[in-house]
Design a protein around this motif. Structure first.
Motif, mmCIF file in Angstrom:
data_model
loop_
_atom_site.group_PDB
_atom_site.id
_atom_site.type_symbol
_atom_site.label_atom_id
_atom_site.label_comp_id
_atom_site.label_asym_id
_atom_site.label_seq_id
_atom_site.Cartn_x
_atom_site.Cartn_y
_atom_site.Cartn_z
ATOM 1 N N MET A 45 0.922 -0.958 0.110
ATOM 2 C CA MET A 45 0.317 0.057 -0.195
ATOM 3 C C MET A 45 0.792 1.465 0.095
ATOM 4 O O MET A 45 1.626 1.291 1.267
ATOM 5 N N LEU A 46 1.053 1.775 -1.059
ATOM 6 C CA LEU A 46 2.017 3.422 -1.277
ATOM 7 C C LEU A 46 0.797 4.597 -0.680
ATOM 8 O O LEU A 46 -0.905 4.721 -1.439
ATOM 9 N N ILE A 59 -2.193 16.023 -6.245
ATOM 10 C CA ILE A 59 -2.876 15.364 -5.943
ATOM 11 C C ILE A 59 -2.529 14.663 -4.805
ATOM 12 O O ILE A 59 -1.085 14.109 -4.915
ATOM 13 N N SER A 60 -3.349 13.911 -3.732
ATOM 14 C CA SER A 60 -3.321 12.851 -2.575
ATOM 15 C C SER A 60 -3.975 11.586 -3.010
ATOM 16 O O SER A 60 -4.974 11.486 -3.189
ATOM 17 N N LEU A 61 -3.342 10.536 -2.859
ATOM 18 C CA LEU A 61 -3.551 9.114 -3.799
ATOM 19 C C LEU A 61 -2.573 8.017 -3.125
ATOM 20 O O LEU A 61 -1.927 7.855 -3.238
ATOM 21 N N ARG A 62 -3.493 6.728 -2.455
ATOM 22 C CA ARG A 62 -3.577 5.734 -2.262
ATOM 23 C C ARG A 62 -3.521 4.481 -2.865
ATOM 24 O O ARG A 62 -4.454 4.334 -3.961
ATOM 25 N N VAL A 63 -2.663 3.940 -3.480
ATOM 26 C CA VAL A 63 -2.358 2.854 -4.095
ATOM 27 C C VAL A 63 -2.223 1.167 -3.716
ATOM 28 O O VAL A 63 -1.451 1.677 -2.751
ATOM 29 N N ALA A 64 -2.915 0.564 -4.096
ATOM 30 C CA ALA A 64 -2.706 -0.562 -3.863
ATOM 31 C C ALA A 64 -2.459 -1.508 -4.733
ATOM 32 O O ALA A 64 -2.447 -1.610 -6.085
ATOM 33 N N HIS A 65 -1.013 -2.535 -4.984
ATOM 34 C CA HIS A 65 -0.303 -3.139 -5.609
ATOM 35 C C HIS A 65 -0.537 -4.823 -4.887
ATOM 36 O O HIS A 65 -0.112 -4.974 -3.666
ATOM 37 N N PHE A 66 -0.459 -5.554 -6.239
ATOM 38 C CA PHE A 66 -0.762 -6.620 -5.665
ATOM 39 C C PHE A 66 0.164 -7.842 -7.202
ATOM 40 O O PHE A 66 -1.055 -7.566 -8.096
ATOM 41 N N ALA A 67 1.134 -8.281 -6.637
ATOM 42 C CA ALA A 67 1.629 -9.660 -7.541
ATOM 43 C C ALA A 67 2.055 -10.505 -7.147
ATOM 44 O O ALA A 67 2.302 -10.717 -6.942
ATOM 45 N N GLN A 68 1.801 -11.086 -7.995
ATOM 46 C CA GLN A 68 2.533 -12.783 -8.713
ATOM 47 C C GLN A 68 3.905 -12.793 -9.503
ATOM 48 O O GLN A 68 3.632 -12.217 -10.021
ATOM 49 N N PHE A 69 4.300 -14.047 -9.141
ATOM 50 C CA PHE A 69 5.192 -14.564 -9.530
ATOM 51 C C PHE A 69 5.823 -15.547 -10.166
ATOM 52 O O PHE A 69 5.263 -16.667 -9.599
ATOM 53 N N LYS A 70 6.346 -16.022 -11.029
ATOM 54 C CA LYS A 70 6.249 -17.145 -11.118
ATOM 55 C C LYS A 70 7.929 -17.562 -11.444
ATOM 56 O O LYS A 70 8.378 -16.669 -13.054
ATOM 57 N N ALA A 71 8.408 -18.187 -11.894
ATOM 58 C CA ALA A 71 10.130 -19.183 -11.646
ATOM 59 C C ALA A 71 10.971 -17.819 -12.091
ATOM 60 O O ALA A 71 12.067 -17.020 -12.483
ATOM 61 N N GLY A 72 10.722 -17.275 -10.797
ATOM 62 C CA GLY A 72 11.168 -15.836 -10.472
ATOM 63 C C GLY A 72 10.938 -14.175 -11.219
ATOM 64 O O GLY A 72 11.728 -13.295 -11.194
ATOM 65 N N SER A 75 4.902 -12.647 -12.936
ATOM 66 C CA SER A 75 3.746 -12.741 -13.886
ATOM 67 C C SER A 75 2.492 -11.993 -13.812
ATOM 68 O O SER A 75 1.670 -11.954 -15.065
ATOM 69 N N SER A 76 1.830 -11.311 -13.039
ATOM 70 C CA SER A 76 0.131 -10.174 -12.702
ATOM 71 C C SER A 76 0.871 -9.718 -11.866
ATOM 72 O O SER A 76 1.686 -9.007 -10.428
ATOM 73 N N LEU A 77 0.077 -8.037 -12.417
ATOM 74 C CA LEU A 77 0.329 -7.162 -11.181
ATOM 75 C C LEU A 77 -0.726 -6.570 -11.138
ATOM 76 O O LEU A 77 -0.954 -6.246 -12.523
ATOM 77 N N ARG A 78 -1.684 -5.905 -10.210
ATOM 78 C CA ARG A 78 -2.985 -5.643 -10.106
ATOM 79 C C ARG A 78 -2.633 -4.588 -9.197
ATOM 80 O O ARG A 78 -2.267 -4.264 -8.480
ATOM 81 N N VAL A 79 -2.428 -2.947 -9.801
ATOM 82 C CA VAL A 79 -3.098 -1.789 -9.245
ATOM 83 C C VAL A 79 -4.811 -1.416 -8.956
ATOM 84 O O VAL A 79 -5.380 -1.280 -9.910
ATOM 85 N N LEU A 80 -4.969 -1.100 -7.693
ATOM 86 C CA LEU A 80 -6.077 -0.770 -7.382
ATOM 87 C C LEU A 80 -5.613 1.157 -6.511
ATOM 88 O O LEU A 80 -5.503 1.288 -5.929
ATOM 89 N N LEU A 81 -6.984 1.863 -7.568
ATOM 90 C CA LEU A 81 -7.164 3.097 -7.020
ATOM 91 C C LEU A 81 -8.191 3.672 -6.786
ATOM 92 O O LEU A 81 -8.857 2.784 -7.191
ATOM 93 N N ASP A 82 -8.964 4.659 -6.063
ATOM 94 C CA ASP A 82 -9.995 5.457 -6.048
ATOM 95 C C ASP A 82 -10.003 6.236 -6.927
ATOM 96 O O ASP A 82 -9.657 7.185 -6.974
#
Length: 104
Positions: A45-46, A59-72, A75-82
């Motif tokens: 959470m940033l 602008i002040s903004l909070r951002v959530a990052h969700f990352a998944q890795f495969k074989a180092g 593989s997936s990055l999801r970013v959520l913001l209002d």
């Protein structure tokens, strides 16, 4: 209002989005509030302090990052913001929506 927001696939598409964001906003500061690490995942959470370049508005903004890795590798990055709050800050005024009335 922000055509660069939304789903993307592939390295070239992600790099293009990063370029578009850089063309529209200047990052003044970001603070990592929380980070969680797993074997094949990470999340954070940033809080960002930005300026919209076309209007020179802070602008002040909070951002959530969700990352998944495969074989180092990422593989997936999801970013959520209002995005509603982002639009209000960019416009410089609240957006008034009609109140929801429940019918009994």
């Amino acid at each position: 209002m922000f055509p660069f927001l939304g789903a993307r696939r592939g390295k070239a598409a992600v790099l293009e989005v990063i370029r578009q964001i850089a063309d529209n906003f200047r990052v003044h500061r970001f603070d990592r509030e929380t980070i969680m690490l797993g074997v094949d995942s990470a999340s954070s959470m940033l809080r960002y302090s930005l300026t919209a370049l076309d209007a020179d508005k802070p602008i002040s903004l909070r951002v959530a990052h969700f990352a998944q890795f495969k074989a180092g590798r990422l593989s997936s990055l999801r970013v959520l913001l209002d995005s509603f709050d982002l639009v209000e800050q960019t416009l410089g005024r609240p957006i008034h929506l009609p109140s929801m009335i429940s019918c009994g």
